[in-house]
Design a protein around this motif. Structure first.
Motif, PDB file in Angstrom:
ATOM      1  N   ARG B 100       0.470  -1.181  -0.166  1.00 27.43           N
ATOM      2  CA  ARG B 100       0.114  -0.051  -0.572  1.00 27.43           C
ATOM      3  C   ARG B 100       0.892   1.296  -0.117  1.00 27.43           C
ATOM      4  O   ARG B 100       0.451   2.642  -0.053  1.00 27.43           O
ATOM      5  CB  ARG B 100      -1.223   0.237   1.030  1.00 27.43           C
ATOM      6  CG  ARG B 100      -1.883  -1.274   1.215  1.00 27.43           C
ATOM      7  CD  ARG B 100      -2.890  -1.020  -0.225  1.00 27.43           C
ATOM      8  NE  ARG B 100      -3.976  -0.209   0.097  1.00 27.43           N
ATOM      9  CZ  ARG B 100      -4.201   0.553  -0.670  1.00 27.43           C
ATOM     10  NH1 ARG B 100      -4.093  -0.380  -1.621  1.00 27.43           N
ATOM     11  NH2 ARG B 100      -5.538   1.426  -0.490  1.00 27.43           N
ATOM     12  N   ILE B 117      -6.841  -4.182   3.743  1.00 27.17           N
ATOM     13  CA  ILE B 117      -7.350  -5.213   1.815  1.00 27.17           C
ATOM     14  C   ILE B 117      -5.854  -5.769   1.918  1.00 27.17           C
ATOM     15  O   ILE B 117      -6.126  -6.916   0.597  1.00 27.17           O
ATOM     16  CB  ILE B 117      -6.421  -3.434   1.240  1.00 27.17           C
ATOM     17  CG1 ILE B 117      -7.713  -2.848   1.164  1.00 27.17           C
ATOM     18  CG2 ILE B 117      -6.004  -3.561   0.190  1.00 27.17           C
ATOM     19  CD1 ILE B 117      -7.391  -1.455   0.209  1.00 27.17           C
ATOM     20  N   ALA B 121      -6.334  -9.585  -0.281  1.00 32.52           N
ATOM     21  CA  ALA B 121      -5.539 -10.237  -1.228  1.00 32.52           C
ATOM     22  C   ALA B 121      -4.843 -11.540  -0.325  1.00 32.52           C
ATOM     23  O   ALA B 121      -4.178 -11.993  -1.789  1.00 32.52           O
ATOM     24  CB  ALA B 121      -4.061  -9.285  -1.008  1.00 32.52           C
ATOM     25  N   THR B 124      -6.553 -13.806  -1.549  1.00 36.58           N
ATOM     26  CA  THR B 124      -7.477 -14.179  -3.019  1.00 36.58           C
ATOM     27  C   THR B 124      -5.533 -15.258  -3.163  1.00 36.58           C
ATOM     28  O   THR B 124      -5.897 -16.160  -4.469  1.00 36.58           O
ATOM     29  CB  THR B 124      -6.792 -13.226  -3.331  1.00 36.58           C
ATOM     30  OG1 THR B 124      -7.610 -11.797  -2.961  1.00 36.58           O
ATOM     31  CG2 THR B 124      -7.604 -13.268  -4.636  1.00 36.58           C
ATOM     32  N   LEU B 152      -0.959  -7.151  -5.665  1.00 39.10           N
ATOM     33  CA  LEU B 152      -2.736  -7.790  -5.568  1.00 39.10           C
ATOM     34  C   LEU B 152      -2.899  -6.026  -4.606  1.00 39.10           C
ATOM     35  O   LEU B 152      -4.068  -5.643  -5.188  1.00 39.10           O
ATOM     36  CB  LEU B 152      -3.284  -8.844  -5.120  1.00 39.10           C
ATOM     37  CG  LEU B 152      -3.005  -9.938  -6.176  1.00 39.10           C
ATOM     38  CD1 LEU B 152      -3.529 -10.871  -6.264  1.00 39.10           C
ATOM     39  CD2 LEU B 152      -3.201  -8.893  -7.563  1.00 39.10           C
ATOM     40  N   LYS B 155      -3.539  -3.310  -5.469  1.00 40.80           N
ATOM     41  CA  LYS B 155      -4.599  -2.676  -7.071  1.00 40.80           C
ATOM     42  C   LYS B 155      -4.695  -1.797  -7.493  1.00 40.80           C
ATOM     43  O   LYS B 155      -4.806  -1.138  -8.979  1.00 40.80           O
ATOM     44  CB  LYS B 155      -6.443  -2.308  -5.732  1.00 40.80           C
ATOM     45  CG  LYS B 155      -6.670  -2.880  -4.713  1.00 40.80           C
ATOM     46  CD  LYS B 155      -8.099  -1.886  -4.582  1.00 40.80           C
ATOM     47  CE  LYS B 155      -8.544  -2.572  -3.565  1.00 40.80           C
ATOM     48  NZ  LYS B 155      -9.484  -4.222  -3.351  1.00 40.80           N
ATOM     49  N   LYS B 157      -3.501  -1.324 -11.741  1.00 38.93           N
ATOM     50  CA  LYS B 157      -4.871  -1.594 -12.868  1.00 38.93           C
ATOM     51  C   LYS B 157      -3.718  -3.303 -13.477  1.00 38.93           C
ATOM     52  O   LYS B 157      -4.207  -3.460 -14.885  1.00 38.93           O
ATOM     53  CB  LYS B 157      -5.022  -0.452 -13.284  1.00 38.93           C
ATOM     54  CG  LYS B 157      -5.739   0.886 -13.573  1.00 38.93           C
ATOM     55  CD  LYS B 157      -6.062   1.718 -13.998  1.00 38.93           C
ATOM     56  CE  LYS B 157      -6.871   2.640 -13.620  1.00 38.93           C
ATOM     57  NZ  LYS B 157      -7.012   3.814 -14.158  1.00 38.93           N
ATOM     58  N   VAL B 183      -8.213 -12.741 -12.101  1.00 43.47           N
ATOM     59  CA  VAL B 183      -9.013 -11.705 -11.041  1.00 43.47           C
ATOM     60  C   VAL B 183      -8.532 -10.347 -12.906  1.00 43.47           C
ATOM     61  O   VAL B 183      -9.314  -9.019 -12.498  1.00 43.47           O
ATOM     62  CB  VAL B 183      -6.594 -10.768 -11.113  1.00 43.47           C
ATOM     63  CG1 VAL B 183      -6.747  -9.302 -11.097  1.00 43.47           C
ATOM     64  CG2 VAL B 183      -6.814 -11.647  -9.475  1.00 43.47           C
ATOM     65  N   THR B 187     -11.342  -7.187 -11.939  1.00 42.93           N
ATOM     66  CA  THR B 187     -11.045  -6.527 -11.797  1.00 42.93           C
ATOM     67  C   THR B 187     -11.103  -6.094 -13.131  1.00 42.93           C
ATOM     68  O   THR B 187     -11.057  -4.782 -13.232  1.00 42.93           O
ATOM     69  CB  THR B 187     -10.197  -6.317 -10.545  1.00 42.93           C
ATOM     70  OG1 THR B 187      -8.705  -6.527 -11.642  1.00 42.93           O
ATOM     71  CG2 THR B 187     -10.200  -7.338  -9.614  1.00 42.93           C
TER      72      THR B 187
END
Lengths: 325, 258
Positions: B100, B117, B121, B124, B152, B155, B157, B183, B187
């Motif tokens: 983060r 978060i 992750a 996941t 992850l 987050k 792109k 994923v 997303t």
């Protein structure tokens, strides 16, 4: 509990221990000091407290903090838990400059020259290590360590030659300095140390969030938006300046830079944002206590303080290591 | 979303990438494959902004990489190095939460939302049970899953993974390949992953980029890679292709001379 709360609690705990260590350091020494005399306004007792004891424990605390900060920073920058100011040749450069000043007889003729050249030696040797290790546009941690080792060997050679050329009478002072001593500590040293230490520490705190990311590797840090080369430059500069300042004032005191950050990481197991401030307090505690022991175990004689940092730190270190395993 | 235009890179005198041209749209799962030393890692590093091209440019969301502020870019693009490391022992949860970092203000610490978060992750990546464990107590595959969770947690792109399957056992290779697909589907992120394993490079991906000697040798839909004649032409060896589970798989050392 949030992370900040954990850090504040740890800092408060260590801060309290530091206060106790400072109180002990001020209370004991060659001349017995009674607090009731001081409170009654006894001039001699006050003078001992204000001119001898207090500056000495303050310098001890600052030197300890400086060495521990430098160790924590070098370890993170090089991603090597064995890195410390000594391995990188920073202290070696300082010692080498001081030995040369002694050999040429300058140490006796010019007051204050030893700390000055030691500081210059520390900064110059960092620069030399950096230049040696630099390749194209980046500095490789392994090459830095190797350059430090090689420079250390070089410095040792010069120190040995300088000592053989020095007069017997000058050697005693030089050796005392090499073994580390706070014998000459006064308010002047405390102020000089503080002036160099505070801004360097502030800069390291400013970049602590970036420096901690370097522990994951430089490429990883760069991919996370850290401006790696700039952060490294600031880190090395600050760590070298505080090492130079500490060595100039106290001579060569080993183990603090290596041991304290390890102790902090073993006890709290968190990243650089934790290790940096807690190492500063921990280093101060270790050196105040080591100094107290070095001057109070044998009456009217000072034993080398560096020996006591190791004597105090190593058993503590081993117990933490065993518990962690 | 991603455009590479004539990008080259050299390690000293040694050219590692030669004039790569490439466009990747959002929501694609793209495999980068090729022999060892063919430039897969270098290409990912170039896109991750770890290294700068010696010629040409990389553009992300219509802007040249050089014009992105490093932290702004890091908020959108996540990168998993081939050998992720941590110099000091840390808890898995703290490692993941450090993903983060590009979102934190100076002097700010990861807060409860960041840790939530990070836990998500880890779940996941099938690594929720590792949360309190230390990295130095884990196997290579466990560590890899923790570091993937760290990517992850940002987050991103665009997700760049360098040999993410390399340290995993076969069950986790399968699971991880499916995970990348999930994923992308869930997303809308884009994933570029390097893998020298042709089977896994093509199994769940949409598209395969084949690198050879620093150049892009082929760029084709994944299903098209798994043909004996394509493999022979691109890699110079004969292999049998068998069908199983609706996918084609390469069986090396079979066919050809026999």
């Amino acid at each position: 509990m949030g992370v900040e709360t954990r850090l504040s609690r740890a800092a408060l705990l260590l801060g309290a221990i530091l206060l106790i260590a400072l109180a002990l350091g001020v209370s004991f020494g060659a001349t017995p000091l009674s607090w009731s005399d001081i409170l009654r306004g006894d001039e001699t007792s006050r003078a001992i407290l204000m001119r001898i004891r207090l500056p000495r424990v303050v310098v001890a605390a600052l030197v300890g903090a400086a060495l521990a900060i430098a160790g924590a920073t070098f370890q993170t920058l090089l991603r090597n838990p064995l890195a410390d100011p000594f391995i990188l040749g920073v202290s070696g450069g300082a010692a080498c400059a001081a030995a040369l000043a002694t050999a040429f007889g300058l140490a006796q003729r010019v007051p204050g020259i030893v700390p000055a050249v030691a500081f210059a030696g520390a900064c110059l040797s960092t620069l030399a290590v950096f230049v040696l290790a630099r390749r194209r546009d980046h500095t490789d941690p392994t090459r830095l360590l190797l350059s430090g080792l090689v420079l250390n060997a070089f410095f040792s050679a010069i120190i040995l030659i300088s000592f053989s050329l020095s007069r017997q009478s000058d050697l005693t002072a030089a050796l005392r300095w090499m073994m580390g001593s706070l014998f000459a500590a006064s308010w002047t040293e405390a102020v000089i140390l503080g002036v160099l230490l505070v801004p360097a520490f502030a800069a390291l705190v400013w970049f602590a969030g970036d420096l901690r990311m370097l522990a994951f590797g430089e490429e990883d840090a760069r991919s996370r938006g850290v401006e790696v080369e700039r952060v490294k430059l600031v880190g090395f500069a600050c760590a070298s300046i505080v090492t130079g300042a500490a060595v100039a004032v106290s001579g060569i005191i080993g183990f603090v830079g290596l041991l304290v950050p390890h102790l902090i990481r073993l006890a709290w197991r968190r990243d650089f944002r934790f290790t940096l401030p807690l190492s500063a307090i921990g280093g101060a505690i270790l050196l105040v206590l080591a100094d107290l022991l070095s001057r109070s175990i044998v009456a009217n004689s000072e034993l080398p303080i560096g020996a006591f940092t190791a004597l105090l730190g190593v058993p503590f270190f081993i117990s933490l290591l065993r518990r962690a395993a | 979303m991603l455009e590479v235009r004539g990008a080259s890179y050299q390690y000293g005198e040694q050219p590692a990438l030669r004039a790569i041209d490439l466009t990747v749209d959002a929501g694609q799962l793209v495999a980068v494959t090729g022999p060892n030393g063919s430039g897969k890692s270098t290409l990912l590093k170039l896109i991750a902004r770890v290294i700068a091209p010696s010629a040409g440019e990389v553009r992300f969301e219509e802007r040249a990489l050089a014009s992105w502020a490093p932290r702004e870019y890091a908020r959108r693009v996540g990168y998993l190095p081939q050998e992720p490391e941590s110099a000091f022992p840390m808890r898995a949860l703290d490692v993941v939460a450090s993903g983060r970092a590009p979102f934190l203000h100076r002097f700010a610490w990861e807060d409860d939302a960041d840790f939530a978060i990070a836990r998500e992750a880890l779940t996941t990546c099938d690594a929720a049970h590792l949360e309190g464990r230390y990295l130095d107590e884990m196997s290579g595959g466990e560590r890899k899953r923790v570091f993937l969770a760290r990517v992850l947690a940002g987050k991103p792109k665009l997700i760049l993974l360098d040999e993410p399957l390399a340290a995993l056992d076969i069950a986790h290779v399968q699971q991880f390949s499916r995970l990348m697909r999930e994923v992308v589907d869930a997303t809308g992120a884009t994933i570029l992953f390097a893998s020298h394993d042709l089977n896994w490079a093509s199994a769940f991906s949409d598209r395969v980029l084949v690198m050879r000697d620093g150049a892009l040798a082929a760029d084709l839909p994944s299903a098209d890679l798994m043909r004996a004649e394509v493999i022979r032409e691109l890699f110079g060896f004969d292999a049998a292709v068998v069908e199983s589970g609706g996918r084609r798989w390469l069986v090396p050392g079979v066919g050809g001379d026999e």
